[in-house]
Design an enzyme around this catalytic site. Structure first.
Site, mmCIF file in Angstrom:
data_model
loop_
_atom_site.group_PDB
_atom_site.id
_atom_site.type_symbol
_atom_site.label_atom_id
_atom_site.label_comp_id
_atom_site.label_asym_id
_atom_site.label_seq_id
_atom_site.Cartn_x
_atom_site.Cartn_y
_atom_site.Cartn_z
ATOM 1 N N HIS A 9 -0.335 8.368 13.450
ATOM 2 C CA HIS A 9 0.422 9.264 14.341
ATOM 3 C C HIS A 9 0.073 10.704 13.963
ATOM 4 C CE1 HIS A 9 4.078 9.351 17.170
ATOM 5 N NE2 HIS A 9 3.682 10.605 17.055
ATOM 6 N N ASN A 24 -1.488 6.383 17.948
ATOM 7 C CA ASN A 24 -0.575 7.034 18.875
ATOM 8 C C ASN A 24 -1.338 8.118 19.648
ATOM 9 O OD1 ASN A 24 2.331 7.640 19.727
ATOM 10 N ND2 ASN A 24 1.553 9.648 19.147
ATOM 11 N N GLU A 25 -1.560 7.862 20.945
ATOM 12 C CA GLU A 25 -2.025 8.887 21.885
ATOM 13 C C GLU A 25 -3.374 9.536 21.541
ATOM 14 O OE1 GLU A 25 1.267 11.632 22.216
ATOM 15 O OE2 GLU A 25 2.337 10.230 23.485
ATOM 16 N N GLU A 48 7.446 5.108 23.768
ATOM 17 C CA GLU A 48 8.210 6.360 23.761
ATOM 18 C C GLU A 48 8.681 6.735 25.160
ATOM 19 O OE1 GLU A 48 6.397 9.820 21.959
ATOM 20 O OE2 GLU A 48 5.545 8.603 20.343
ATOM 21 N N GLU A 97 9.023 18.954 16.105
ATOM 22 C CA GLU A 97 8.370 18.721 17.390
ATOM 23 C C GLU A 97 7.054 19.480 17.482
ATOM 24 O OE1 GLU A 97 8.592 16.569 19.700
ATOM 25 O OE2 GLU A 97 6.949 17.589 20.735
HETATM 26 O O1 LIG Z 1 6.992 15.571 22.537
HETATM 27 C C1 LIG Z 1 7.801 14.477 22.212
HETATM 28 C C2 LIG Z 1 6.953 13.369 21.598
HETATM 29 C C3 LIG Z 1 6.394 13.727 20.217
HETATM 30 O O2 LIG Z 1 7.427 14.155 19.348
HETATM 31 C C4 LIG Z 1 5.691 12.467 19.671
HETATM 32 O O3 LIG Z 1 5.261 12.616 18.321
HETATM 33 C C5 LIG Z 1 4.472 12.154 20.523
HETATM 34 O O4 LIG Z 1 4.055 10.800 20.366
HETATM 35 C C6 LIG Z 1 4.699 12.480 21.974
HETATM 36 N N1 LIG Z 1 3.838 12.334 22.982
HETATM 37 C C7 LIG Z 1 4.389 12.878 24.094
HETATM 38 C C8 LIG Z 1 3.708 12.973 25.415
HETATM 39 C C9 LIG Z 1 2.333 13.682 25.217
HETATM 40 C C10 LIG Z 1 2.484 15.051 24.666
HETATM 41 C C11 LIG Z 1 2.620 15.239 23.298
HETATM 42 C C12 LIG Z 1 2.762 16.515 22.754
HETATM 43 C C13 LIG Z 1 2.746 17.619 23.593
HETATM 44 C C14 LIG Z 1 2.616 17.437 24.970
HETATM 45 C C15 LIG Z 1 2.496 16.145 25.506
HETATM 46 C C16 LIG Z 1 5.631 13.337 23.762
HETATM 47 N N2 LIG Z 1 5.813 13.072 22.473
#
Ligand SMILES: OC[C@@H]1[C@@H](O)[C@H](O)[C@@H](O)c2[nH]c(CCc3ccccc3)c[n+]21
Length: 448
Positions: free
Chosen positions: A121, A165-166, A353, A407
């Site tokens: 991650h 993750n992503e 998520e 975040e």
């Molecule tokens: O932004 C909320 C969460 C993160 O805290 C997680 O670690 C991460 O897996 C996650 N992915 C996404 C969607 C993709 C994204 C990530 C970060 C910034 C913009 C888009 C949102 N989030």
């Protein structure tokens, strides 16, 4: 009153990630990772926040797991910090780091909470970045070595594994836009990184199969339903190209073993196409047991001749948004689930998520009445239920996030948790959304 009941064995969970909650960034032999480095460089993160302490979950994990137990949460998606295990990314093992995860995972299991472990991650050991990071194919081998040790240590007790993750975020935000670690701004590097990450995913799936372990393994992709701003053909094409850039590049590689032709052509024209072989693609598409989807919002696109490299730009509509500025668009989850079901052979899906940041406050009674978050969760779960009722093999839902946490570029300014964290005192306050979610889990259903 309408009641939406979910399948009998539906997985209800919550999710976090190591760098965002653990703290203890340089404790018990942990090596430096790229987020320790990236957050130490002034200007990268909101108010120069970092994960040095975060939610101090490294020391408070037992208390946090007690809260999960009180809420009746039975499934928990967590990630392992590679640099706690291999401080240099490979070779010497840090026993104290390994012992932490043994305590954590054993505590979960002793309380009847099933762990879903994300191997990566975003927190690459800095020593590996120093040799090129994911742009260096050697790092793939080190990732397989790390995964093998995790499977040996935890393969018998962890039923669900997520390799990555992503990859899109790691690739584009970390290596094209430079707003995430390691802060590189080069599309060709970014797409080579994406490819190498996908290749490491496939190799780890093959390794998992070879070890005859009894759990399930998959990958998590951040996906978003894409919409053209108008029905002008240029906007329609812009949405198609962005869909290829964000969604189809990864979905086709993992589930079909090919990169989408329209994007290969575009990337070749832009001279940013990564190097890859047919053998690579065969490894990348090693069969997975489930596809993890992170869904937060849709994407609205317009043609923009100045937008490199896609000639497509995201449009910010004046619609209800979360604190991240992301449009609240629950039907996008339904669109995504049904499209994937029909276009990718009905693969089993886990929502790994979904959740929302809102500007939570503690009221005069010491409570966090986060009705906005309940509304967001309710609307998205109703769409998930609609998809299931139409035959989509959706097997579970992990809410992002259990705790307010770090975040990324926004630091601690954005709260996604169903449990409030007072970072000055490390006190936890269970938000109203947590009690609401506890009821959804208990009843295995949504009530209007
Ligand atoms: O932004 C909320 C969460 C993160 O805290 C997680 O670690 C991460 O897996 C996650 N992915 C996404 C969607 C993709 C994204 C990530 C970060 C910034 C913009 C888009 C949102 N989030």
């Amino acid at each position: 009153m309408q009641k939406y009941t979910f399948p009998k064995d539906f997985i209800w969970g919550v999710a976090t990630a190591a760098y965002q909650i653990e703290g203890a960034h340089n404790v018990d032999g942990k090596g430096e990772n790229i987020w320790d480095r990236f957050t130490s460089i002034p200007g990268n993160i909101y108010k120069n926040h970092n994960g040095n302490v975060a939610c101090n979950h490294y020391n408070l994990y037992e208390k946090d797991i007690e809260i999960m137990e009180e809420l009746g949460i039975k499934n928990y998606r967590l990630s392992i910090s590679w640099a706690r295990i291999f401080p240099k990314g490979y070779g010497e093992i840090n026993q104290k780091g390994l012992d932490y995860y043994k305590r954590l995972i054993n505590t979960l299991i002793s309380k009847g909470i099933k762990p879903a472990v994300t191997l990566y991650h975003w927190d690459l050991p800095q020593h590996l970045q120093d040799m090129g990071g994911w742009a260096n194919r050697k790092v793939i081998d080190y990732f397989v070595e790390y995964a093998e040790l995790m499977f040996k240590e935890f393969g018998d007790v962890v039923p669900i594994w997520i390799t990555h993750n992503e990859p899109w975020v790691v690739s584009i935000l970390g290596h094209a836009w430079g707003v995430h670690a390691p802060g590189i701004k080069d599309y060709k590097t970014a797409l080579q990184v994406a490819h190498n990450i996908l290749l490491s995913h496939g190799k780890v799936v093959k390794l998992y199969r070879s070890m005859n372990l009894k759990g399930k393994i998959g990958i998590t992709l951040n996906l978003s339903s894409t919409h053209p701003l108008t029905d002008d053909e240029k906007d329609v094409r812009a949405a198609e190209v962005y869909d290829g850039f964000l969604n189809r590049w990864f979905l086709d590689a993992v589930l079909k073993g090919t990169y989408p032709e329209d994007m290969v052509k575009l990337y070749r024209e832009q001279n940013i196409l990564p190097e890859y072989t047919d053998e690579d693609m065969s490894i990348i598409s090693e069969k997975i047991d489930f596809l993890g989807i992170n869904y937060y919002t849709r994407s609205v696109l317009k043609y923009d001749e100045n937008a490199y490299p896609l000639k497509a730009s995201l449009v910010d509509l004046e619609n209800p948004k979360t604190d991240m500025g992301w449009e609240i668009y629950p039907q996008g989850l339904y669109e995504l689930l049904t499209n994937i079901h029909h276009n990718y052979g009905g693969v089993d899906i886990l929502i790994t998520e979904n959740g929302a940041a809102f500007n939570d406050i503690v009221n005069y009674k010491g409570k966090v009445v986060d009705d906005y978050r309940i509304d967001y969760l309710y609307r998205h779960l109703r769409e998930a239920h609609r998809a299931i009722s139409e035959g989509v093999n959706l097997r579970g839902y992990y809410l992002w996030s259990f705790l307010d946490n770090f975040e990324w570029a926004e630091g601690y300014a954005k709260r996604f948790g169903i449990v409030f964290v007072d970072y000055k005192t490390q006190q936890r306050i269970v938000k109203e959304s947590a009690y609401w979610y506890s009821n959804v889990i208990k009843n295995n259903s949504l009530c209007e």
